[in-house]
Design an enzyme around this catalytic site. Structure first.
Site, PDB file in Angstrom:
ATOM      1  CD  GLU A  56      -2.588   1.613   0.137  1.00 55.43           C
ATOM      2  OE1 GLU A  56      -3.361   0.769  -0.350  1.00 55.43           O
ATOM      3  OE2 GLU A  56      -2.416   2.736  -0.384  1.00 55.43           O
TER       4      GLU A  56
ATOM      5  N   GLY B  65      -7.077   0.711   3.090  1.00 52.91           N
ATOM      6  CA  GLY B  65      -8.529   0.727   2.843  1.00 52.91           C
ATOM      7  C   GLY B  65      -8.893   1.468   1.567  1.00 52.91           C
ATOM      8  N   GLY B  66      -7.951   2.243   1.020  1.00 49.48           N
ATOM      9  CA  GLY B  66      -8.172   2.883  -0.278  1.00 49.48           C
ATOM     10  C   GLY B  66      -9.271   3.928  -0.273  1.00 49.48           C
ATOM     11  CB  THR B  67     -11.283   5.178  -3.152  1.00 54.38           C
ATOM     12  OG1 THR B  67     -10.130   5.201  -3.986  1.00 54.38           O
ATOM     13  CG2 THR B  67     -12.166   6.369  -3.468  1.00 54.38           C
ATOM     14  CB  CYS B  68     -14.496   2.375  -0.204  1.00 57.88           C
ATOM     15  SG  CYS B  68     -16.086   2.128   0.582  1.00 57.88           S
TER      16      CYS B  68
ATOM     17  CG  HIS C  54     -48.681  -2.475   7.507  1.00 57.41           C
ATOM     18  ND1 HIS C  54     -48.827  -1.616   6.428  1.00 57.41           N
ATOM     19  CD2 HIS C  54     -49.248  -1.851   8.583  1.00 57.41           C
ATOM     20  CE1 HIS C  54     -49.480  -0.531   6.831  1.00 57.41           C
ATOM     21  NE2 HIS C  54     -49.741  -0.652   8.138  1.00 57.41           N
TER      22      HIS C  54
HETATM   23  C1  LIG Z   1     -16.681  10.446  -3.254  1.00 57.68           C
HETATM   24  C2  LIG Z   1     -16.890   8.991  -3.548  1.00 57.68           C
HETATM   25  C3  LIG Z   1     -17.981   8.342  -3.020  1.00 57.68           C
HETATM   26  C4  LIG Z   1     -18.177   6.993  -3.286  1.00 57.68           C
HETATM   27  N1  LIG Z   1     -19.269   6.368  -2.772  1.00 57.68           N
HETATM   28  C5  LIG Z   1     -19.499   5.070  -3.032  1.00 57.68           C
HETATM   29  C6  LIG Z   1     -20.616   4.390  -2.499  1.00 57.68           C
HETATM   30  O1  LIG Z   1     -21.416   4.971  -1.775  1.00 57.68           O
HETATM   31  N2  LIG Z   1     -20.784   3.072  -2.781  1.00 57.68           N
HETATM   32  C7  LIG Z   1     -19.905   2.397  -3.582  1.00 57.68           C
HETATM   33  O2  LIG Z   1     -20.101   1.207  -3.816  1.00 57.68           O
HETATM   34  N3  LIG Z   1     -18.823   3.013  -4.111  1.00 57.68           N
HETATM   35  C8  LIG Z   1     -18.606   4.326  -3.855  1.00 57.68           C
HETATM   36  N4  LIG Z   1     -17.499   4.938  -4.377  1.00 57.68           N
HETATM   37  C9  LIG Z   1     -16.586   4.165  -5.228  1.00 57.68           C
HETATM   38  C10 LIG Z   1     -15.658   3.292  -4.369  1.00 57.68           C
HETATM   39  O3  LIG Z   1     -14.993   4.071  -3.415  1.00 57.68           O
HETATM   40  C11 LIG Z   1     -14.643   2.588  -5.272  1.00 57.68           C
HETATM   41  O4  LIG Z   1     -15.331   1.949  -6.303  1.00 57.68           O
HETATM   42  C12 LIG Z   1     -13.838   1.561  -4.499  1.00 57.68           C
HETATM   43  O5  LIG Z   1     -13.147   2.152  -3.441  1.00 57.68           O
HETATM   44  C13 LIG Z   1     -12.868   0.883  -5.459  1.00 57.68           C
HETATM   45  O6  LIG Z   1     -12.058   0.039  -4.737  1.00 57.68           O
HETATM   46  P1  LIG Z   1     -10.702  -0.513  -5.348  1.00 57.68           P
HETATM   47  O7  LIG Z   1     -10.368  -1.653  -4.485  1.00 57.68           O
HETATM   48  O8  LIG Z   1     -10.823  -0.753  -6.783  1.00 57.68           O
HETATM   49  O9  LIG Z   1      -9.647   0.670  -5.215  1.00 57.68           O
HETATM   50  P2  LIG Z   1      -9.307   1.750  -4.116  1.00 57.68           P
HETATM   51  O10 LIG Z   1     -10.276   1.707  -2.999  1.00 57.68           O
HETATM   52  O11 LIG Z   1      -9.145   3.032  -4.814  1.00 57.68           O
HETATM   53  O12 LIG Z   1      -7.916   1.267  -3.524  1.00 57.68           O
HETATM   54  C14 LIG Z   1      -6.753   1.230  -4.276  1.00 57.68           C
HETATM   55  C15 LIG Z   1      -5.553   1.290  -3.349  1.00 57.68           C
HETATM   56  O13 LIG Z   1      -4.381   1.036  -4.093  1.00 57.68           O
HETATM   57  C16 LIG Z   1      -3.345   1.888  -3.641  1.00 57.68           C
HETATM   58  N5  LIG Z   1      -2.362   2.030  -4.728  1.00 57.68           N
HETATM   59  C17 LIG Z   1      -2.554   2.595  -5.930  1.00 57.68           C
HETATM   60  N6  LIG Z   1      -1.450   2.493  -6.686  1.00 57.68           N
HETATM   61  C18 LIG Z   1      -0.541   1.867  -5.940  1.00 57.68           C
HETATM   62  C19 LIG Z   1       0.809   1.464  -6.159  1.00 57.68           C
HETATM   63  N7  LIG Z   1       1.417   1.686  -7.325  1.00 57.68           N
HETATM   64  N8  LIG Z   1       1.470   0.856  -5.154  1.00 57.68           N
HETATM   65  C20 LIG Z   1       0.853   0.598  -3.961  1.00 57.68           C
HETATM   66  N9  LIG Z   1      -0.413   0.944  -3.711  1.00 57.68           N
HETATM   67  C21 LIG Z   1      -1.111   1.562  -4.685  1.00 57.68           C
HETATM   68  C22 LIG Z   1      -4.081   3.175  -3.315  1.00 57.68           C
HETATM   69  O14 LIG Z   1      -3.330   3.971  -2.427  1.00 57.68           O
HETATM   70  C23 LIG Z   1      -5.364   2.641  -2.699  1.00 57.68           C
HETATM   71  O15 LIG Z   1      -5.240   2.502  -1.299  1.00 57.68           O
HETATM   72  C24 LIG Z   1     -17.260   6.289  -4.109  1.00 57.68           C
HETATM   73  C25 LIG Z   1     -16.131   6.945  -4.631  1.00 57.68           C
HETATM   74  C26 LIG Z   1     -15.951   8.272  -4.345  1.00 57.68           C
HETATM   75  C27 LIG Z   1     -14.745   8.944  -4.917  1.00 57.68           C
END
Ligand SMILES: Cc1cc2nc3c(=O)[nH]c(=O)nc-3n(C[C@H](O)[C@H](O)[C@H](O)COP(=O)(O)OP(=O)(O)OC[C@H]3O[C@@H](n4cnc5c(N)ncnc54)[C@H](O)[C@@H]3O)c2cc1C
Length: 459
Positions: free
Chosen positions: A34, A39-42, A441
């Site tokens: 990482e 935990g990334g984006t979500c 209901h």
């Molecule tokens: C504002 C917003 C609201 C959202 N609301 C919802 C919702 O309500 N419901 C829903 O289902 N989805 C929602 N989403 C979408 C959801 O967050 C994403 O679809 C989901 O997080 C994707 O997960 P992922 O595992 O593909 O990647 P991510 O969660 O993006 O994780 C990728 C990880 O990889 C790491 N990484 C990247 N490149 C490298 C590298 N070269 N080396 C090491 N680490 C790296 C990053 O740092 C990150 O931690 C929302 C998105 C946003 C932006």
């Protein structure tokens, strides 16, 4: 000397951690990498923090409606943005910590912090560490797209990530992009007390939805005082004494909106440009998404791509489903395919929109004989009791097989209730099963049989 693992996972988003746990439990030596926040984006800048903020905004909204429900709030309802952010940080932070602790506590799993890059197809470099594995899983997610619109380099702007640091109330937030992210932020900031304008290039908000949904959502937002500017074909940005001007050049309204802050919500791009994919020979499409087959394998043997970076989904549940597909196929001898899943998602405005299956437009395009029904939330008892009657329920079914083709529930509880229909779709059962079920209901779900009793040939 390279370090050898059975599997390397790049990214700790919504697929990577669960996959690491499953592979490690199966006795494989796993490395998970990482570069930023666990935990990334979500967890950090997406679903969890935004839905936490949506909850604060909803509470403020209900408080303002106090007299309707028979209670008074002394004075104006004012939002303490520092406390709102604190609550969000607390909830989001707990998940972030939870993911990290979980991974660090896994037997057979090595957690490495740093940016991963391919050196060859089965060699990855992180910091000065060279790692090798037969199996590599890419779960790098995406980030906010920042298009090269005129003036963008001259003005400060926010994205979903930098919005997470906001602990003050913008006087006038101009949001560029009228899709899911833009609308959720728009309604929440309006409810916090900002003036909000949403600027959208297309002719309607959430342009992928059917027109009746776009129109209803626009009305819901406008009733709360959110301005929408559609058909903004030539967006530009410029500094003004009073703030930032967003040139819209649209058919409606004045040619520019001046706000104090600008949020860019114009789509996402995959984090694949700095991964060294070319050195591994991994193919991407024109937009940078990693090309995968129906079981999420890339063109290079032993390498999979999961989550937002493969372009096959853009949600937490699609990323997690990617993990299930890959893990079940690899470890369970299964033959799961991405194409077996049914489209489903929600828009977390209030009321929310729960969606599953095909849109009306897609059904029409498919040419199949269909029946459809639509029912306003103002005639759903539970919605009336709650005082939340905006929106409607609509369901379409195949006229011959009686299978549900698609549904949209724009209304209170729509994000939950839509699962009744979704699960019947997965069961490949006819809609008549729902009609014969006894429902509780008073609920929104109890109205689904009533809606289904109104099915008529698709217009
Ligand atoms: C504002 C917003 C609201 C959202 N609301 C919802 C919702 O309500 N419901 C829903 O289902 N989805 C929602 N989403 C979408 C959801 O967050 C994403 O679809 C989901 O997080 C994707 O997960 P992922 O595992 O593909 O990647 P991510 O969660 O993006 O994780 C990728 C990880 O990889 C790491 N990484 C990247 N490149 C490298 C590298 N070269 N080396 C090491 N680490 C790296 C990053 O740092 C990150 O931690 C929302 C998105 C946003 C932006």
């Amino acid at each position: 000397m390279p370090r050898h693992f059975d599997a390397i996972i790049i990214g700790t988003g919504q697929a990577g951690p669960a996959l690491a746990a499953r592979l490690a439990a199966g006795g494989m030596a796993v490395a998970i990498i990482e570069r930023h926040e666990f935990g990334g984006t979500c967890v950090n800048t997406g679903c969890i923090p935004t839905k936490t903020l949506v909850a604060s905004a909803y509470a403020a909204h209900v408080a303002r409606r106090g007299p309707e429900y028979g209670f008074a709030v002394n004075g104006d309802v004012r939002v303490d943005m520092k406390r709102v952010k604190e609550r969000k940080d607390e909830i989001s932070g707990r998940s972030n910590k939870g993911v990290e602790e979980w991974l660090r506590g896994l037997k057979n799993c090595t957690v490495i912090q740093g940016h991963a890059r391919f050196q060859t197809s089965h060699t990855v470099v992180v910091n000065d560490d060279v790692l090798q594995a037969e199996k590599i899983f890419i779960n790098v997610g995406g980030r906010a797209s920042v298009p090269a619109m005129p003036g963008i380099q001259d003005v400060p702007f926010l994205t979903n990530s930098s919005m997470m640091d906001v602990d003050f109330l913008p006087e006038h937030l101009v949001i560029i992009g009228g899709s899911y992210i833009g609308l959720e932020f728009g309604q929440m900031y309006r409810r916090f007390g900002s003036e909000v304008t949403i600027v959208e290039m297309g002719p309607r908000l959430i342009g992928r939805e059917d027109e009746d949904i776009s129109d209803a959502v626009r009305q819901i937002l406008e009733v709360e005082g959110i301005q929408t500017k559609l058909n903004a074909k030539c967006i530009s940005l410029a500094k003004r004494n009073s703030g930032i001007a967003v040139g819209i050049g649209c058919d409606e309204g004045p040619p520019e909106v001046v706000g104090t802050h600008v949020l860019l919500a114009v789509g996402r791009i995959p984090n694949t440009n700095d991964l060294g994919l070319d050195r591994a020979g991994i193919a991407t499409d024109q937009r940078g998404y990693i090309v995968v087959d129906d079981q999420l394998q890339t063109n290079v043997s032993g390498i999979w791509a999961l989550g937002d970076c493969n372009g096959r989904g853009a949600f937490t549940h699609t990323a997690y489903n990617d993990y299930e597909v890959v893990a079940d196929n690899l470890l369970g001898g299964d033959h799961r395919r991405v194409s077996d899943r049914i489209q489903a998602y929600a828009l977390y405005t209030d009321p929310p929109l729960g969606r599953c299956g095909m849109t009306d437009v897609e059904i029409r395009k498919s040419g199949r004989a269909a029946l459809a029904a639509k029912h306003p939330m103002s005639r759903v008892g539970r919605a009336v009791e709650k005082g939340e009657t905006q929106g409607f329920i609509k369901i379409s079914v195949d006229a011959e097989t009686k299978h549900i083709l698609g549904a949209a529930i724009l209304g209170t509880g729509g994000d939950e209730v839509v699962h009744v229909l979704l699960d019947v779709m997965y069961a490949k059962a006819p809609y008549t099963v729902i009609q014969r079920a006894m429902h509780i209901h008073p609920t929104i779900a109890e109205f689904l049989p009533t809606v289904l009793s109104k099915l008529e040939p698709f217009a």
